[in-house]
Write a protein that holds these residues in place. Structure first.
Motif, short mmCIF file in Angstrom:
data_model
loop_
_atom_site.label_atom_id
_atom_site.label_comp_id
_atom_site.label_asym_id
_atom_site.label_seq_id
_atom_site.Cartn_x
_atom_site.Cartn_y
_atom_site.Cartn_z
N VAL A 80 0.86 -1.19 0.00
CA VAL A 80 0.00 0.00 0.00
C VAL A 80 0.89 1.24 0.00
N THR A 81 0.43 2.31 -0.65
CA THR A 81 1.13 3.59 -0.62
C THR A 81 0.41 4.51 0.37
N TYR A 82 1.19 5.13 1.26
CA TYR A 82 0.63 5.97 2.32
C TYR A 82 1.09 7.41 2.14
N LEU A 83 0.19 8.35 2.35
CA LEU A 83 0.58 9.77 2.36
C LEU A 83 1.29 10.06 3.68
N ALA A 84 2.47 10.66 3.58
CA ALA A 84 3.29 10.96 4.76
C ALA A 84 3.56 12.45 4.82
N THR A 85 3.69 12.97 6.03
CA THR A 85 3.99 14.39 6.21
C THR A 85 5.38 14.55 6.81
N HIS A 86 6.21 15.30 6.10
CA HIS A 86 7.56 15.62 6.55
C HIS A 86 7.48 16.62 7.70
N ASN A 87 8.22 16.34 8.78
CA ASN A 87 8.18 17.20 9.97
C ASN A 87 6.73 17.46 10.39
N ALA A 88 6.01 16.39 10.60
CA ALA A 88 4.57 16.50 10.89
C ALA A 88 4.30 17.34 12.13
N MET A 89 5.23 17.32 13.09
CA MET A 89 4.99 18.07 14.33
C MET A 89 5.15 19.57 14.12
N PRO A 147 7.08 26.44 9.93
CA PRO A 147 6.38 25.15 9.88
C PRO A 147 6.54 24.47 8.53
N SER A 148 6.41 23.15 8.55
CA SER A 148 6.38 22.36 7.31
C SER A 148 4.96 21.93 6.96
N GLN A 149 4.04 22.02 7.92
CA GLN A 149 2.64 21.65 7.70
C GLN A 149 1.76 22.74 8.31
N ASP A 164 -6.86 13.25 10.27
CA ASP A 164 -8.24 13.44 9.81
C ASP A 164 -8.30 13.64 8.31
N LEU A 165 -7.29 14.28 7.75
CA LEU A 165 -7.30 14.64 6.33
C LEU A 165 -6.70 13.56 5.44
N GLY A 166 -6.37 12.40 5.99
CA GLY A 166 -5.93 11.29 5.16
C GLY A 166 -4.48 10.91 5.30
N VAL A 167 -3.68 11.65 6.04
CA VAL A 167 -2.28 11.29 6.26
C VAL A 167 -2.24 10.03 7.12
N ARG A 168 -1.37 9.08 6.76
CA ARG A 168 -1.28 7.85 7.53
C ARG A 168 0.15 7.55 7.99
N THR A 169 1.11 8.37 7.61
CA THR A 169 2.49 8.20 8.08
C THR A 169 3.01 9.56 8.51
N LEU A 170 3.56 9.61 9.71
CA LEU A 170 4.06 10.86 10.29
C LEU A 170 5.57 10.78 10.44
N ARG A 179 9.96 -0.83 -7.46
CA ARG A 179 8.74 -0.86 -6.66
C ARG A 179 8.14 0.55 -6.57
N THR A 180 6.82 0.59 -6.34
CA THR A 180 6.12 1.85 -6.11
C THR A 180 6.44 2.34 -4.69
N PRO A 181 6.57 3.64 -4.48
CA PRO A 181 6.86 4.12 -3.12
C PRO A 181 5.81 3.65 -2.11
N THR A 182 6.29 3.25 -0.94
CA THR A 182 5.38 2.91 0.16
C THR A 182 4.89 4.16 0.86
N PHE A 183 5.79 5.13 1.00
CA PHE A 183 5.46 6.38 1.69
C PHE A 183 5.80 7.54 0.76
N VAL A 184 4.87 8.46 0.59
CA VAL A 184 5.09 9.68 -0.18
C VAL A 184 5.06 10.83 0.82
N ALA A 185 6.24 11.37 1.15
CA ALA A 185 6.35 12.39 2.19
C ALA A 185 6.42 13.77 1.55
#
Length: 758
Positions: A474-483, A493-495, A504-510, A723-729
């Motif tokens: 599965v490919t997961y949307l990730a946020t760089h420097n989520a905090m 900030p990065s986010q 809540d907005l669909g991110v699954r990797t922090l 391979r397809t990326p697992t995490f797209v940050a």
């Protein structure tokens, strides 16, 4: 004799029923029938003529003449979120913020701090007030201009927020006289006002009398309102000998560096108002604006017009009832017919108005729009929501008019029919009722409960099609420097959303960084690595910070410029996962200076021990499916970058994964998929997909987070890495279209709801 009596009873019953239905006995002769019918038609026409402007007035009073109408339309258009994702990343913002003593990319990334949602709401309410005042004939025109004073106030407070609490650098020296102590405190305030941390702070034990003599001298540096607000607390701090805390309290009030910058900005703008160069009078050639002008012209008379029209309409309806009685027809049905005619007339008028008054703001979406593309897009969507609200309110009034008329007429007919019904046999009545009731009950039941007999849908990551895929498929949307997000007031900030809001907005990797509180030497070392302009901007905020806080923190570079308690934030993640039991979440932790034992302890302290999943012992081993992880409750995967604890849930990310470079400077750098860290052929792949320059850039995210850009690079990874990326940050995950790109990579429908709705 019995039959005659029964027939007489039935005739009497029928007469009583007809009387109950509003039917009077006929008394008029044939010569008066035509005249009374003409009078009836004229009265119905009068009801319709009065009702048409009343519908328009009622609709206007609930919409364009009500401030809440505009606020609700903005909310439905998601305008306040799009301010940060579409409007502020526009290059035109550079002109607005030109002249600030800070690197332009740092300004761009901090726009939500400079212009938070509360300020946007305040400025928008000002424009709404102008519009409503015009429509109510309180002003002669509407000027689309923005009062920038709230922005200036936020810019002024940007540095003040970070200088507070970070004072006390250098040494303490003890003085023996109150005079020397007072002079030392005032000198420290002079340093703060100039943007410099004080080199040293005096200490002395003060008596209550000494404190009362010093306090006015310190408070004399600030305005009267601030004196009243901070005076009692400042006195308590001085009395207790906590000079650093006292200066942290009053220091931000005397710091003038940002005030000088905003003064220059005001000079370049020739004041504190930004005139967008557009007025309502400029659009008066449009039919819709002409109609608004006419509403403006008659607004003062609307109340009296409403009263007058209502009285005339009520009188006409009363005359219809009286005339119907004289004609010998149902009075209820006569009045109901007039109401139905008024509703049909209003419906016809609505069609005419819709054709004659198109939305005048749709022209702003074209290439010749005077506004930047992001701003014009938000404005056009707002106008569409507003037009839709006006239409729905108008139709609602029309619908209720028709419903009232139809129900009244129907009840009258039902009463008359019930009289005839009562003359039929009991068995026939029961059979007829049963025949009618059964299909009605079945229809209502299936309409009200359409899914009662359906199989419940199984969801994994908000989609049923992902349940049978393994974690690594599965490919997961990730946020760089989520905090490091603007909602939690991080500098640079990065986010934008908080960590929980990102989920809540669909991110699954922090992607998060854990640190102990930043020591002074590390602050100086970090500042030395920055570009001169950025270093000069941040130096007054973090230089010489000696504050210390125990525990583990989520920080980026300097905890003094933004931090979250590690355990507390993991507790919020736990609560979110509890509310969303079909979601799998991953953490990739940068752990430069925090031992693995502290990280594992934080996970346990946050109550996540029962949720963590243990990766396969073999880096190339088989991962479980999402369904298996969800059913077991082990659906939180925790990686660290550097440390590895075999046999536990905490494993090194780069034993299982590879990643792409994370220092892309230009958009061209985001086209390839060169392996950076990790082994070739690793089972997981992290695609670091953001641009790194002086600071995270919203404008860069607008381009890099485009769906085609992400999907195109992911396909390149499939070709180069196998391979397809697992995490797209990404940076600023709410800008652009990163989530639709991830859905495409997962081969999910474009209409899939990406948020879990936690």
């Amino acid at each position: 004799m019995t039959a005659v009596s029964q027939g007489a009873d039935e005739r009497n019953s029928s007469a009583r029923a007809e009387g109950a239905a509003g039917v009077a006995p006929a008394v008029a002769g044939p010569r008066n029938t035509a005249r009374r019918r003409a009078a009836h038609a004229g009265l119905v026409a009068l009801v319709v003529v009065c009702w048409l402007p009343l519908v328009v007035i009622l609709t206007a009073s609930r919409t364009v003449l009500h401030p809440a109408f505009y606020s609700q339309s903005l909310t439905r258009a998601h305008a306040y979120d799009r301010i940060y994702t579409e409007v502020l990343p526009d290059p035109a913002v550079d002109t607005l913020l030109a002249g600030l003593p800070i690197d332009s990319s740092l300004v761009t990334s901090n726009l939500r701090t400079v212009l938070p949602p509360a300020t946007v709401q305040e400025m928008t309410d000002e424009q709404i007030t102008r519009i409503v005042d015009y429509l109510r004939a309180r002003t002669g025109d509407v000027e689309l201009a923005v009062d920038l004073r709230p922005i200036f106030g936020n810019i002024s407070g940007l540095a003040n927020r970070y200088i507070a609490g970070e004072l006390g650098a250098g040494t303490r020296y003890r003085v023996t006289s109150v005079q020397d102590f007072t002079q030392g405190v005032l000198t420290a305030l002079d340093d703060i006002a100039a943007g410099r941390p004080p080199a040293s702070l005096p200490t002395i034990e003060l008596t209550p009398q000494d404190t009362d003599r010093i306090l006015p001298l310190v408070l004399d540096r600030v305005d009267p309102a601030t004196r009243d607000r901070v005076g009692p607390e400042l006195r308590a701090m001085l009395r207790s000998g906590d000079v650093a805390a006292a200066l942290a309290l009053i220091g931000p009030q005397v710091f003038q560096g940002d005030e000088r910058a905003t003064a220059r900005l005001q000079t370049s703008l020739h004041g504190s108002t930004l005139d967008l160069g557009l007025r309502l009078s400029d659009l008066r050639d449009s039919p819709a604006i002409s109609a608004i002008d006419r509403l403006h012209d008659v607004a003062a008379a609307l109340t009296w017009a409403t009263v007058l029209l209502s009285l005339i309409m009520a009188g006409a309806l009363a005359a219809i009832v009286v005339l119907a009685g004289r004609r010998g027809v149902s009075q209820v049905r006569a009045a109901a017919g007039a109401v139905i005619a008024a509703g049909l007339g209003a419906a016809g008028l609505g069609v005419v108005l819709r054709l004659a008054l198109p939305n005048p703001l749709t022209s702003l979406a074209g290439p010749h729009s005077p506004l930047p593309p992001g701003a014009s897009g938000v404005l056009v969507d707002f106008s569409r929501q507003a037009y839709g609200t006006v239409e729905s309110d108008y139709l609602r009034v029309v619908a209720w008019t028709l419903v009232v008329g139809i129900v009244a007429a129907g009840l009258s007919l039902l009463v008359a029919a019930s009289a005839r019904w009562s003359r039929t046999g009991r068995r026939r009545r029961v059979a007829t009722a049963f025949v009618l009731a059964v299909p009605v009950m079945v229809t209502v039941t299936w309409t009200a409960f359409p899914g009662a007999a359906a199989e419940p849908r199984e969801l994994c990551e908000s989609s049923p099609s992902l349940c049978d895929r393994r974690y690594d498929q599965v490919t997961y949307l990730a946020t760089h420097n989520a905090m490091a997000n603007s909602e939690d007031r991080f500098l640079g900030p990065s986010q934008d959303p908080t960590i929980v809001h990102q989920l809540d907005l669909g991110v699954r990797t922090l992607l998060i960084d854990v640190h102990h509180w930043t020591p002074p030497a590390q602050v100086e070392a970090y500042l030395a690595t920055l570009a001169p302009a950025t270093r000069a901007a941040l130096a007054p905020l973090a230089q010489g910070a000696v504050s210390t806080r125990p525990g583990v923190w989520l920080c980026h570079n300097l905890c003094q410029l933004g931090s979250l308690d590690f355990v507390a934030e993991l507790g919020r993640v736990r609560d979110w996962m509890t509310r969303n039991p079909t979601e799998v979440v991953s953490l990739i932790i940068q752990d430069d200076d925090v031992p693995a034992s502290e990280i594992a302890g934080g996970v346990a302290s946050a109550g996540l021990a029962a949720m963590v999943a243990t990766p396969p012992d073999d880096p190339h081993g088989r991962w479980p499916t999402l369904r298996t992880m969800i059913d077991s409750g082990r659906r939180l995967v925790v990686f660290t970058e550097r440390q590895d604890l075999p046999g536990t849930f905490l494993r090194s990310f780069y034993r299982y994964a590879a990643d792409t470079p994370f220092d892309a400077k230009r958009p061209e750098d985001l086209r390839g998929c060169v392996r950076n860290r990790g082994a070739a052929g690793a089972g997981l792949l992290l695609m670091n997909h953001w641009l790194t320059d002086a600071a995270p850039s919203r404008r860069a995210a607008l381009t890099s987070n485009a769906t085609d850009t992400i999907v195109g690079r992911a396909e390149r990874c499939r070709a180069e890495q196998g391979r397809t990326p697992t995490f797209v940050a990404v940076d600023f995950s709410t800008i652009g279209a990163a989530q639709p790109a991830v859905d495409r990579l997962n081969r999910l429908p474009a209409s899939r709801a990406t948020a879990a709705g936690g």
